[in-house]
Motif scaffolding. Structure first.
Motif, PDB file in Angstrom:
ATOM      1  N   LEU A 191       0.824  -1.207   0.000  1.00 49.48           N
ATOM      2  CA  LEU A 191       0.000   0.000   0.000  1.00 49.48           C
ATOM      3  C   LEU A 191       0.857   1.256   0.000  1.00 49.48           C
ATOM      4  CD1 LEU A 191      -3.086   0.737   0.220  1.00 49.48           C
ATOM      5  CD2 LEU A 191      -2.689   1.027   2.670  1.00 49.48           C
ATOM      6  N   ASN A 192       2.053   1.173   0.595  1.00 48.17           N
ATOM      7  CA  ASN A 192       2.941   2.336   0.664  1.00 48.17           C
ATOM      8  C   ASN A 192       3.463   2.786  -0.695  1.00 48.17           C
ATOM      9  OD1 ASN A 192       2.755   2.656   3.446  1.00 48.17           O
ATOM     10  ND2 ASN A 192       4.480   1.291   3.862  1.00 48.17           N
ATOM     11  N   LEU A 193       3.277   1.971  -1.729  1.00 43.24           N
ATOM     12  CA  LEU A 193       3.677   2.394  -3.066  1.00 43.24           C
ATOM     13  C   LEU A 193       2.902   3.625  -3.531  1.00 43.24           C
ATOM     14  CD1 LEU A 193       4.084  -1.104  -4.714  1.00 43.24           C
ATOM     15  CD2 LEU A 193       5.869   0.646  -4.635  1.00 43.24           C
TER      16      LEU A 193
ATOM     17  N   PRO B 124      -8.390  -5.415   4.430  1.00 41.94           N
ATOM     18  CA  PRO B 124      -9.854  -5.551   4.494  1.00 41.94           C
ATOM     19  C   PRO B 124     -10.520  -5.811   3.150  1.00 41.94           C
ATOM     20  CG  PRO B 124      -9.274  -3.244   4.486  1.00 41.94           C
ATOM     21  CD  PRO B 124      -7.972  -4.000   4.457  1.00 41.94           C
ATOM     22  N   HIS B 125      -9.821  -5.498   2.029  1.00 41.06           N
ATOM     23  CA  HIS B 125     -10.479  -5.564   0.723  1.00 41.06           C
ATOM     24  C   HIS B 125      -9.889  -6.618  -0.201  1.00 41.06           C
ATOM     25  CE1 HIS B 125     -12.408  -1.879   1.948  1.00 41.06           C
ATOM     26  NE2 HIS B 125     -11.264  -1.219   1.971  1.00 41.06           N
ATOM     27  N   GLY B 126      -8.768  -7.238   0.181  1.00 38.55           N
ATOM     28  CA  GLY B 126      -8.164  -8.251  -0.663  1.00 38.55           C
ATOM     29  C   GLY B 126      -7.331  -7.665  -1.783  1.00 38.55           C
ATOM     30  N   SER B 127      -7.354  -8.329  -2.941  1.00 39.72           N
ATOM     31  CA  SER B 127      -6.427  -8.011  -4.037  1.00 39.72           C
ATOM     32  C   SER B 127      -6.526  -6.567  -4.504  1.00 39.72           C
ATOM     33  CB  SER B 127      -6.687  -8.942  -5.222  1.00 39.72           C
ATOM     34  OG  SER B 127      -7.988  -8.742  -5.752  1.00 39.72           O
ATOM     35  N   PHE B 128      -7.702  -5.970  -4.408  1.00 36.24           N
ATOM     36  CA  PHE B 128      -7.901  -4.575  -4.798  1.00 36.24           C
ATOM     37  C   PHE B 128      -6.861  -3.676  -4.144  1.00 36.24           C
ATOM     38  CE2 PHE B 128      -9.912  -0.483  -3.744  1.00 36.24           C
ATOM     39  CZ  PHE B 128     -10.379  -0.067  -4.983  1.00 36.24           C
TER      40      PHE B 128
ATOM     41  N   GLU C  75      -4.173  -1.771  -6.819  1.00 36.66           N
ATOM     42  CA  GLU C  75      -4.221  -0.310  -6.940  1.00 36.66           C
ATOM     43  C   GLU C  75      -2.860   0.348  -6.741  1.00 36.66           C
ATOM     44  OE1 GLU C  75      -8.267   2.182  -6.452  1.00 36.66           O
ATOM     45  OE2 GLU C  75      -7.018   1.940  -4.688  1.00 36.66           O
ATOM     46  N   PRO C  76      -2.156   0.100  -5.634  1.00 39.44           N
ATOM     47  CA  PRO C  76      -0.835   0.741  -5.499  1.00 39.44           C
ATOM     48  C   PRO C  76       0.172   0.270  -6.544  1.00 39.44           C
ATOM     49  CG  PRO C  76      -1.249  -0.768  -3.667  1.00 39.44           C
ATOM     50  CD  PRO C  76      -2.539  -0.613  -4.402  1.00 39.44           C
ATOM     51  N   LEU C  77       0.049  -0.967  -7.024  1.00 44.42           N
ATOM     52  CA  LEU C  77       0.908  -1.396  -8.122  1.00 44.42           C
ATOM     53  C   LEU C  77       0.610  -0.587  -9.385  1.00 44.42           C
ATOM     54  CD1 LEU C  77       0.994  -5.307  -7.831  1.00 44.42           C
ATOM     55  CD2 LEU C  77       2.664  -3.640  -7.007  1.00 44.42           C
ATOM     56  N   SER C  78      -0.675  -0.297  -9.612  1.00 41.31           N
ATOM     57  CA  SER C  78      -1.051   0.535 -10.755  1.00 41.31           C
ATOM     58  C   SER C  78      -0.455   1.930 -10.620  1.00 41.31           C
ATOM     59  CB  SER C  78      -2.578   0.634 -10.864  1.00 41.31           C
ATOM     60  OG  SER C  78      -3.183  -0.626 -10.996  1.00 41.31           O
ATOM     61  N   ILE C  79      -0.601   2.507  -9.430  1.00 39.59           N
ATOM     62  CA  ILE C  79      -0.104   3.860  -9.187  1.00 39.59           C
ATOM     63  C   ILE C  79       1.408   3.925  -9.406  1.00 39.59           C
ATOM     64  CG2 ILE C  79       0.274   5.575  -7.371  1.00 39.59           C
ATOM     65  CD1 ILE C  79      -2.478   4.700  -6.210  1.00 39.59           C
ATOM     66  N   ALA C  80       2.135   3.015  -8.774  1.00 39.05           N
ATOM     67  CA  ALA C  80       3.600   3.058  -8.851  1.00 39.05           C
ATOM     68  C   ALA C  80       4.096   2.752 -10.255  1.00 39.05           C
ATOM     69  CB  ALA C  80       4.199   2.078  -7.847  1.00 39.05           C
ATOM     70  N   GLY C  81       3.493   1.764 -10.906  1.00 43.26           N
ATOM     71  CA  GLY C  81       3.927   1.415 -12.249  1.00 43.26           C
ATOM     72  C   GLY C  81       3.712   2.552 -13.231  1.00 43.26           C
ATOM     73  N   MET C  82       2.565   3.209 -13.139  1.00 41.56           N
ATOM     74  CA  MET C  82       2.300   4.323 -14.053  1.00 41.56           C
ATOM     75  C   MET C  82       3.194   5.516 -13.748  1.00 41.56           C
ATOM     76  SD  MET C  82      -1.804   4.214 -14.806  1.00 41.56           S
ATOM     77  CE  MET C  82      -2.323   4.311 -13.090  1.00 41.56           C
ATOM     78  N   ASN C  83       3.470   5.766 -12.471  1.00 41.93           N
ATOM     79  CA  ASN C  83       4.390   6.864 -12.143  1.00 41.93           C
ATOM     80  C   ASN C  83       5.781   6.602 -12.695  1.00 41.93           C
ATOM     81  OD1 ASN C  83       2.485   8.407 -10.748  1.00 41.93           O
ATOM     82  ND2 ASN C  83       2.933   7.450  -8.784  1.00 41.93           N
ATOM     83  N   ALA C  84       6.257   5.368 -12.547  1.00 40.97           N
ATOM     84  CA  ALA C  84       7.592   5.041 -13.055  1.00 40.97           C
ATOM     85  C   ALA C  84       7.633   5.114 -14.578  1.00 40.97           C
ATOM     86  CB  ALA C  84       8.003   3.651 -12.571  1.00 40.97           C
ATOM     87  N   ALA C  85       6.572   4.658 -15.244  1.00 39.67           N
ATOM     88  CA  ALA C  85       6.518   4.752 -16.706  1.00 39.67           C
ATOM     89  C   ALA C  85       6.485   6.212 -17.150  1.00 39.67           C
ATOM     90  CB  ALA C  85       5.291   4.004 -17.233  1.00 39.67           C
ATOM     91  N   LEU C  86       5.740   7.041 -16.432  1.00 42.78           N
ATOM     92  CA  LEU C  86       5.675   8.467 -16.744  1.00 42.78           C
ATOM     93  C   LEU C  86       7.045   9.120 -16.605  1.00 42.78           C
ATOM     94  CD1 LEU C  86       3.911  11.059 -17.243  1.00 42.78           C
ATOM     95  CD2 LEU C  86       3.643  11.180 -14.747  1.00 42.78           C
ATOM     96  N   LEU C  87       7.788   8.736 -15.582  1.00 42.15           N
ATOM     97  CA  LEU C  87       9.082   9.354 -15.302  1.00 42.15           C
ATOM     98  C   LEU C  87      10.184   8.896 -16.245  1.00 42.15           C
ATOM     99  CD1 LEU C  87       8.893   9.112 -11.416  1.00 42.15           C
ATOM    100  CD2 LEU C  87       9.078  11.253 -12.706  1.00 42.15           C
TER     101      LEU C  87
ATOM    102  N   PHE D 262      -7.768  -2.510 -14.002  1.00 43.68           N
ATOM    103  CA  PHE D 262      -6.312  -2.584 -13.880  1.00 43.68           C
ATOM    104  C   PHE D 262      -5.655  -2.811 -15.246  1.00 43.68           C
ATOM    105  CE2 PHE D 262      -8.152  -4.033  -9.831  1.00 43.68           C
ATOM    106  CZ  PHE D 262      -7.721  -2.995  -9.045  1.00 43.68           C
ATOM    107  N   GLY D 263      -6.277  -3.636 -16.073  1.00 43.05           N
ATOM    108  CA  GLY D 263      -5.801  -3.781 -17.433  1.00 43.05           C
ATOM    109  C   GLY D 263      -5.976  -2.504 -18.242  1.00 43.05           C
ATOM    110  N   VAL D 264      -7.041  -1.754 -17.949  1.00 42.31           N
ATOM    111  CA  VAL D 264      -7.266  -0.481 -18.640  1.00 42.31           C
ATOM    112  C   VAL D 264      -6.164   0.514 -18.294  1.00 42.31           C
ATOM    113  CG1 VAL D 264      -8.820   1.490 -18.888  1.00 42.31           C
ATOM    114  CG2 VAL D 264      -9.756  -0.826 -18.794  1.00 42.31           C
TER     115      VAL D 264
END
Length: 633
Positions: free
Chosen positions: A239-241, A309-313, A317-329, A378-380
């Motif tokens: 989650l810290n990502l 509390p929510h499982g894989s979601f 989500e943080p993998l999406s955030i971090a991956g897109m930030n790294a791709a942007l950078l 997530f695929g989107v």
């Protein structure tokens, strides 16, 4: 100096055509929200931006929620909303920050300690100020200071272990890691969490598979707190990502390499942990760097992990955030691989029930459980960045047509995930993707119509006597911390998706990534000029199709088109209608629309070739004033 709008490549559009319905709906939403945003603010805030609410609010929860009710105001302005909406949003951000400082949650203008799902939510309001005006010194300095809480620069907030590349607790903030949590910290959560899955499988007398956990029972609460402090209060979690957005936000202001390097180092650390854990992302890492250090060696069972509390979601989500930030950078799509790997891992565990393919959502001590439809969003996110057909297929596999084939107007801001998807009145990412794949040409009108209906319902709701903040009964239940989210009229999903050409940001702290953004060349401000509507209806890896409509039959307009929300794309050519392509270069071009004119544009581009920034055609973000320096003792 940056090039100014009049020096940019210029396209003249004078063709008059019937105004399409989607363009009229867009302009209607702009007009309604310009008024409703101010009315909503007038009803629920004082002149200084503070909220009309309680005189006391304990615990660590809640500072994110008032921000969420108003956070779309600066983004709306950046899309083309009024100057008054932006001015009021700044007053409200300051008012909320001061008020929740007085309550005790915020310290040095930032949450003293909480998790990165909630930091991510509240930070969105702050992130959107960069898109509204990158020249504000306070925002620039705050961006540096807040990033310093997580990269080791701040002596009071030692959240970062630079040697092990880990954040030291799931609960962090401007006071540093929170390694011991108290009964008071969770006090306002208790009645909400009564209806959640138990956070641990070994709570005495509690069904570990059930959705009832009596946090309100003092004896059960004591057992929960004991386990939190033993197992979940120390060490790192995926989650810290979400903190990568804080660093990318600071980079967009400054261009300082240290922020970019931090994002890449931290994502790489989680990639390494996943490799060592046989390809499965571990959800808890101890202060030593060892997986499961405080959890009997188990890679599951962490805070906001594979089970509670929510499982894989809460991992995707943080993998999406971090991956897109790294791709942007970097412009390198390999940084999306960790998200891809986890989607593929879950897909490999799928099973078929009643002809539908379902993937596991939670992992218990006995193994994977809670099988659900895979959510396309997530695929989107992957496809929106990569334009890779394999990522499109990730979005499409296991597609549930009964859920995702039509616009879902059942928006919610709290308590109801839309078909397992977003919160925050953002529930049609999959449907947008389907439109972009050419499968629902009626989507723009359907979405904007649904948005306008919801906005009208929200306005009627907050105007009700029972929702008068001076008299309503919002003092007893802790759930009323969400009242501003529930009542806000700021529904901008359609404006964001359709004008920018991308899904809305990940709700829990993602930056807004899309193919374009716009500026008013005459007013020299962000957003579409008054009367102009925009629709992106086609995306490829090296191009896009865009229609601009001037709905004003009496006044011309000049629109600056920017490649990428952060200026990360270069536009290499533009074709107006059936004319020959015009070669261009750089991230901006200007389109002059005659009164009532429509411009159908085909743009070719090189994507992710520029460092992301909050530059405008008139302001270079990195040229802002140097930070103010305080005393050093």
């Amino acid at each position: 100096m940056l090039e100014t709008a009049p020096q940019l490549p210029l396209i003249e559009a004078a063709d008059i055509a019937p105004i399409p319905e989607w363009a009229l709906l867009q302009r209607q939403i702009f007009a309604v929200l310009d008024k409703a945003a101010i009315e909503f603010a007038d009803r629920y805030t004082r002149a200084d931006g503070t909220l009309i609410w309680r005189d006391r609010w304990p615990g660590m929860d809640g500072s994110d929620d008032p921000y969420e009710g108003f956070m779309n105001m600066p983004l709306f302005y950046a899309l083309g909303g009024s100057e008054e909406v932006y001015r009021r949003s700044r007053t409200i951000w300051d008012g909320i920050t001061w008020q929740w400082t007085e309550y005790g949650q915020i310290h040095r203008e930032y949450d003293a300690y909480y998790d990165w799902m909630h930091h991510g939510e509240s930070n969105l309001f702050f992130y959107f100020f960069g898109l509204a005006d990158p020249s504000v010194p306070k925002d620039r300095q705050r961006a540096r200071r807040f990033a310093g809480f997580y990269n080791g620069e701040d002596r009071e907030a030692l959240n970062w272990d630079a040697e092990r590349k880990l954040i030291r607790s799931p609960i962090t903030g401007s006071r540093g890691p929170r390694h011991h949590q108290t009964a008071e910290d969770w006090s306002t959560h208790r009645e909400i969490l009564d209806n959640y899955l138990p956070p641990f499988e070994d709570l005495p007398g509690i069904d570990r598979y059930g959705m009832q956990t009596p946090w309100s029972d003092d004896a059960v609460y004591a057992e929960i707190l004991k386990r939190i402090n033993e197992r979940q209060s120390r060490g790192d979690v995926p989650l810290n990502l979400g903190a990568t957005s804080l660093m990318t936000h600071a980079y967009a202001y400054t261009g300082d390499e240290k922020y970019r390097a931090w994002v890449l180092d931290y994502l790489a650390a989680w990639e390494d942990r996943t490799r060592k854990n046989n390809g499965i992302l571990p959800d808890n890492v101890g202060l030593s760097g060892d997986v499961g250090q405080y959890n009997d060696g188990k890679w599951w069972g962490g805070y906001y992990g594979w089970r509670w509390p929510h499982g894989s979601f809460s991992l995707l989500e943080p993998l999406s955030i971090a991956g897109m930030n790294a791709a942007l950078l970097t412009g390198e799509m390999r940084h999306l691989d960790l998200l891809r790997s986890q989607l593929d891992m879950l897909w490999g565990l799928r099973k078929t029930e009643a002809g539908q393919e379902l993937v596991p959502n939670r992992h218990y001590d006995e193994g994977w459980r809670d099988y659900r439809h895979p959510h396309p969003m997530f695929g989107v996110y992957l496809w929106n960045a990569s334009m890779d057909e394999e990522d499109a297929q990730r979005a499409e596999r296991g597609w549930a047509s009964d859920i995702f084939d039509t616009v879902n107007p059942a928006y919610s801001s709290y308590g109801q995930n839309t078909a397992g998807g977003h919160m925050g009145f953002n529930g049609n990412t999959a449907q947008w993707f389907r439109f972009m794949r050419g499968r629902d040409p009626g989507y723009p009108v359907a979405l904007l119509t649904a948005n306008l209906k919801t906005i009208s319902e929200q306005i009627a709701n907050y105007r009700r006597d029972e929702n008068d903040p001076e008299t309503m009964d919002h003092y007893r239940e802790s759930m009323t911390i969400h009242m501003w989210q529930q009542l806000t009229p700021m529904i901008i999903e359609g404006l964001t998706q359709l004008t920018l050409g991308g899904p809305m940001h990940v709700y829990h702290g993602g930056l807004q990534l899309a193919r374009f953004r716009y500026f008013d060349a005459i007013a020299r401000r962000p957003g579409l000029p008054l009367g102009v509507a925009a629709l992106v209806d086609g995306l490829t890896h090296d191009g896009a199709t865009l229609t601009l409509v001037n709905t004003d039959a009496s006044a011309a307009a000049e629109v600056v088109i920017q490649g990428g929300v952060f200026g990360e794309h270069d536009i290499t050519s533009v074709t107006l209608g059936e004319s020959a392509p015009l070669p261009t270069s750089g991230r901006w071009l200007t389109v002059r629309l005659a009164p009532g004119a429509t411009a159908r544009l085909t743009l070719r581009m090189q994507r992710f070739v520029r460092p992301p920034s909050y530059d405008t055609p008139w302001v270079r973000a990195a040229d802002g004033p140097a930070p103010l320096l305080g005393r050093v003792e």
